[in-house]
Design an enzyme around this catalytic site. Structure first.
Site, PDB file in Angstrom:
ATOM      1  NE  ARG A 283      -6.393 -28.085 -44.844  1.00  0.00           N
ATOM      2  CZ  ARG A 283      -6.016 -29.358 -44.766  1.00  0.00           C
ATOM      3  NH1 ARG A 283      -5.099 -29.819 -45.598  1.00  0.00           N
ATOM      4  NH2 ARG A 283      -6.559 -30.157 -43.871  1.00  0.00           N
TER       5      ARG A 283
ATOM      6  CG  ASP B 127      -3.978 -29.051 -41.174  1.00  0.00           C
ATOM      7  OD1 ASP B 127      -4.386 -27.893 -40.965  1.00  0.00           O
ATOM      8  OD2 ASP B 127      -4.238 -30.019 -40.444  1.00  0.00           O
TER       9      ASP B 127
ATOM     10  CB  CYS C 164     -10.012 -29.343 -45.390  1.00  0.00           C
ATOM     11  SG  CYS C 164     -10.963 -28.291 -44.279  1.00  0.00           S
TER      12      CYS C 164
END
Ligand code: 4NP
Length: 153
Positions: free
Chosen positions: A13, A123, A7
């Site tokens: 994440r 996100d 990420c």
């Protein structure tokens, strides 16, 4: 198998994706490994975001040992599958590919369970706690599909 989760910050994440997939691998006694990386130098060496840790803990997954690290070209050699969360991650990884072969290992994480959709794991950094729960649910779905695809022969 060696899996890599990617990420931007490597604090929300991808650490969660690493933790969730590792937990499933351990539960089936697999020797496969999973790590995670990011592209944000600012978070290099950082612990996982407390909200990611809190979400993981709800599912008995411990992210306390995680430390952020940056994606490097050598990761193309060291991993079999490289999963990205969104389009920017995909471009960032592509910008470091040395050959078209490198990119054959790269895919959107959600394509594991929703093939060909390029579904993005949004996100959650500037979001609320619920957004972390949504990220968890998506990752859990994809991790189950990865287990089915590569681990259960
Ligand atoms: P992640 O979330 O990519 O899921 O780890 C982010 C963490 C930090 C930032 C952006 C996204 N940041 O801009 O600092």
């Amino acid at each position: 198998m060696k899996y890599l989760m990617i990420c931007l910050g490597n604090i929300c994440r991808s650490p969660l994706a690493e933790g969730v997939l590792r937990d499933k691998l351990e539960k089936i006694g697999s020797n496969s490994i999973v790590e995670s990386r990011g592209f944000e130098t600012y978070h290099d060496g950082d612990i996982a975001d407390y909200r990611a840790q809190k979400t993981a803990k709800k599912h008995n997954i411990d992210l306390s040992k995680h430390r952020g690290s940056l994606f490097q070209a050598v990761d193309f050699d060291n991993f079999d599958m490289i999963y990205v969360m969104d389009k920017n991650n995909y471009s960032d990884v592509a910008s470091m590919a040395r050959t078209p072969e490198d990119m054959k290992k790269v895919d959107f994480l959600m394509n594991a369970s929703r093939p060909g959709t390029d579904t993005v794991v949004v996100d959650p950094y500037y979001g609320a706690d619920e957004n972390f729960d949504e990220v968890y649910e998506m990752i859990d779905e994809a991790a189950d599909a990865i287990i089915k695809q590569y681990e259960k022969k």
